[in-house]
Design an enzyme around this catalytic site. Structure first.
Site, PDB file in Angstrom:
ATOM      1  N   THR A  69     -63.676   8.546  18.720  1.00  0.00           N
ATOM      2  CA  THR A  69     -62.773   9.506  18.097  1.00  0.00           C
ATOM      3  C   THR A  69     -63.542  10.409  17.147  1.00  0.00           C
ATOM      4  OG1 THR A  69     -62.241   8.124  16.182  1.00  0.00           O
ATOM      5  CG2 THR A  69     -60.921   7.786  18.156  1.00  0.00           C
ATOM      6  N   CYS A 112     -66.614  22.491  13.722  1.00  0.00           N
ATOM      7  CA  CYS A 112     -67.647  21.715  14.427  1.00  0.00           C
ATOM      8  C   CYS A 112     -67.317  21.607  15.910  1.00  0.00           C
ATOM      9  CB  CYS A 112     -67.730  20.292  13.866  1.00  0.00           C
ATOM     10  SG  CYS A 112     -68.369  20.195  12.195  1.00  0.00           S
ATOM     11  N   HIS A 131     -71.327  15.202  17.445  1.00  0.00           N
ATOM     12  CA  HIS A 131     -70.473  15.997  16.559  1.00  0.00           C
ATOM     13  C   HIS A 131     -71.427  16.805  15.695  1.00  0.00           C
ATOM     14  CE1 HIS A 131     -66.981  15.936  13.378  1.00  0.00           C
ATOM     15  NE2 HIS A 131     -67.696  17.033  13.266  1.00  0.00           N
TER      16      HIS A 131
END
Lengths: 194, 129
Positions: free
Chosen positions: A43, A49, A66
């Site tokens: 998750t 981003c 990420h």
């Protein structure tokens, strides 16, 4: 950039009709994670981003990163994104993935605050360009927009789920980006499946 | 002619994006002749067929990785004195130690700036301009 940790959470799995122990791993900015665990869901919450969700369907391994480009023009800024993508790809290759089989879903790159430089769009454009330049299969995703989004990704089967945060929550999320990471907010907004 | 312009450099990396970043950095430093290879095998083939003074090679590559390429270069007398800079990730300290054992001239930790690229090359060749 470091690898994210995992944690177990009881969850309801409607497809099975039973409660199972769902392992979750939250990937924060600057981290990446790879796994071949079919019960693991990765998750993350994205504003400007971008997260690349990448897997090899044959090897049964996938992962998520990420990243945020630092807003510096030219190659000086791009190198952070390149580094993040390379670390994820190399970790997958070490787990048996083959480069030519990799498929990628891209999420994020939103513009949460109007009036400022559209960093999100720059991040999205970089990610799309990277996938094109490297000859990777772009399997979908969701880029840009004006809302923050929560992403869930099952790295083995490639399923991804996106939940847009409500506009008010998106603004709070954007304001909170300079503070230490907080627990994910409750779901709201439309649900999209990929 | 500036030193950089006289050095023929081979960039070896399986990621086109990284090859482009290194190439643009080299061009900023005054390099005029750069070649590229996707992996160590292709890099070695190119080295045996054209004069190369500097190799900048990634470690993680299919077929022949950076360490394998370095060992092959040092084992081939015609090219064994070619300057060799290894690209590494932050967590690759063991790799750097092994590369030093096999005769690497320098290493470059990713992500890197053009200034760092210059510093690493100048440590091998002296001032570029």
């Amino acid at each position: 950039m470091s690898q994210a940790a995992t944690a177990s959470t009881p969850a309801w799995e409607p497809d099975r009709g039973i409660a199972v122990e769902l392992r979750k791993a939250h990937v924060i900015q600057g981290e990446f994670l790879v796994s071949d665990d079919p019960e693991l869901v990765m998750t993350t919450i994205l504003g400007s981003c971008v997260a690349a969700c990448m897997r090899d369907p044959v090897a049964g391994v996938g992962g998520m990163n990420h990243f945020l480009l630092p807003g510096v023009s030219g190659s000086e800024g791009l190198r952070y994104g390149v580094q993040s993508m390379e670390l994820l790809m190399n970790a997958l290759l070490r787990r048996g993935a083959r480069r030519e089989r990799l498929e990628v879903k891209l999420f994020g790159g939103g513009r949460l605050i109007t009036g400022l430089t559209d960093v999100g769009s720059q991040n999205a454009a970089f990610a799309e360009q990277f996938v094109r330049d490297e000859g990777l299969a772009h399997a979908g995703g969701s880029l840009r927009g004006d809302r923050a989004r929560r992403i869930q990704y099952w790295p083995v089967n490639g399923r991804a789920r996106q939940v847009f945060l409500a506009a008010a929550e998106s603004k709070v999320f954007a304001a909170d980006r300079r503070r230490p990471a907080a627990p994910p907010p409750e779901d709201s907004g439309a649900l999209e499946l990929f | 002619m500036p030193v950089a312009a006289s050095i023929h450099c081979l960039i070896v990396d399986d990621q086109q994006t990284i090859r482009s970043l290194v190439r643009s950095g080299l061009q900023e430093l005054g390099f005029r002749t750069t070649f590229e290879a996707n992996d160590g095998e292709e890099g070695l083939r190119q080295m045996l067929n054209r004069p190369i003074q500097l190799v900048i090679s990634d470690y993680n590559m299919p077929k022949l990785d950076g360490l394998g390429l370095l060992r092959a270069v040092r084992a081939h007398p015609p090219i064994q004195k070619t300057a060799f800079i290894m690209l590494t990730g932050r967590a690759d300290k063991d790799l750097v130690q092994r590369a030093v054992q096999f005769g690497v001239n320098n290493y470059l930790v990713k992500p890197f700036t053009v200034a760092t690229l210059r510093e690493k090359i100048e440590a091998v060749f002296g001032a570029l301009q």
